[in-house]
Design an enzyme around this catalytic site. Structure first.
Site, PDB file in Angstrom:
ATOM      1  N   MET A 108       0.830  -1.206   0.000  1.00  0.00           N
ATOM      2  CA  MET A 108       0.000   0.000   0.000  1.00  0.00           C
ATOM      3  C   MET A 108       0.863   1.254   0.000  1.00  0.00           C
ATOM      4  SD  MET A 108      -3.112   1.030  -0.176  1.00  0.00           S
ATOM      5  CE  MET A 108      -2.938   2.676  -0.868  1.00  0.00           C
ATOM      6  N   LYS A 109       1.973   1.229   0.709  1.00  0.00           N
ATOM      7  CA  LYS A 109       2.879   2.378   0.724  1.00  0.00           C
ATOM      8  C   LYS A 109       3.429   2.658  -0.673  1.00  0.00           C
ATOM      9  CE  LYS A 109       5.828   5.528   2.132  1.00  0.00           C
ATOM     10  NZ  LYS A 109       5.408   6.920   2.333  1.00  0.00           N
ATOM     11  N   LEU A 110       3.787   1.612  -1.413  1.00  0.00           N
ATOM     12  CA  LEU A 110       4.267   1.815  -2.776  1.00  0.00           C
ATOM     13  C   LEU A 110       3.186   2.435  -3.651  1.00  0.00           C
ATOM     14  CD1 LEU A 110       6.363  -1.395  -3.589  1.00  0.00           C
ATOM     15  CD2 LEU A 110       7.164   0.850  -2.813  1.00  0.00           C
TER      16      LEU A 110
END
Length: 299
Positions: free
Chosen positions: A172-174
């Site tokens: 999700m961070k990417l």
């Protein structure tokens, strides 16, 4: 009930504020120095203890927070010579770095038999939010571990979002950074196209600001463009390229067609190749403008 003892690795731009909030809000905190002594000494003045090395830090901690550059540094911190795993004790490790999800999943499986539970808890927002204790956290891992680490995360986070199993937080961070760096690449090209037509950044901003295309990322990006504040968004082009490279690896591994991801990555690769890797992300606008023979400043 005594609060968990927290170890912290990576007290840099983001990590200092996070660690400050942890120790000032009651958790026993142990830190380890890397290169810069200033944040270490500041945290010690607030009540943190300094460990001589990672082995000692692990021995003095129940939960360890990592805020380092990426997967190579996480792997070295955990499993390298004298790393956290060398202490031979049970630990929960929260990786707040922007890491490669495939590395995170592999490391978690590797460390579990040693009593080390690795979870991914990457961050969104800025170093100012880290200092204020208002970061966003995307938390992967199982429910029992999340319940254990939540009181620590809450010391530096204003919003915590559960994303699913280990690896989902880093994925999700990417995606979050893909959108953000996509904005940066779009703004940079749009500003250059405008400059070619004689439209200044001030005119551009007068249309976008307070309109449907406005957002907090736009505001920080344009704090550099309009005010030349180098601290507006302290995230380097090198880190942006690293994250977009991780995204490319994920897209390839999952068999996903990702043409926009490749284009965004290439914008940052171009800037890094031009010697601007240590510049901050909003400065991409000047790189793109310069390569097209225009300037975004009056001078």
């Amino acid at each position: 009930m005594a609060l968990d003892r927290v170890g912290f690795v990576g007290v840099g731009l983001m990590g200092h504020g996070m660690a400050k909030n942890i120790v000032e809000k009651g958790h026993p905190l142990t830190i380890v120095a890397h290169r810069n002594r200033e944040p270490v000494e500041d945290l010690k003045s607030r009540g943190a203890r300094e460990a001589a090395d990672l082995h000692e830090l692990a021995a003095q901690s129940d939960i360890v927070v990592l805020c380092v550059t990426g997967s190579p540094q996480v792997e070295a911190t955990l499993t390298g010579p004298g790393g956290l795993a060398s202490a031979g004790k049970e630990l929960i490790v929260c990786d707040c770095s922007t890491s490669d999800p495939s590395s995170t999943v592999k490391l978690a499986a590797q460390l579990a038999p040693q009593g080390i539970t690795l979870v991914d808890t990457p961050l969104s927002r800025t170093p100012k939010d880290a200092e204020a204790g208002t970061l966003d956290v995307m938390a992967g891992g199982d429910d029992a571990t999340f319940d254990r680490i939540r009181p620590v995360l809450e010391k530096f986070a204003g919003r915590i979002v559960r994303t699913g199993p280990v690896g989902s937080g880093h994925t999700m961070k990417l995606l979050n950074n893909f959108i953000a760096m996509g904005y940066a690449a779009l703004y940079s090209e749009a500003l250059t196209l405008g400059a070619k037509a004689g439209l200044t950044p001030q005119v551009f901003d007068s249309v976008i600001r307070d309109g449907r295309m406005d957002c907090p990322f736009y505001r920080t990006f344009f704090t550099w463009v309009l005010e030349r504040d180098p601290n507006a968004h302290r995230f380097t082009i090198a880190n942006a390229l690293k994250d977009m490279t991780y995204l490319s690896g994920y897209a390839n591994a999952s068999g996903t067609v990702n043409p926009l991801g490749a284009a965004v990555r290439n914008s940052f690769a171009l800037a890094a190749g031009a010697g601007r890797a240590e510049d901050f992300v909003p400065m991409l606008s000047d790189v793109i403008a310069g390569m097209n023979g225009v300037k975004l400043t009056a001078k």
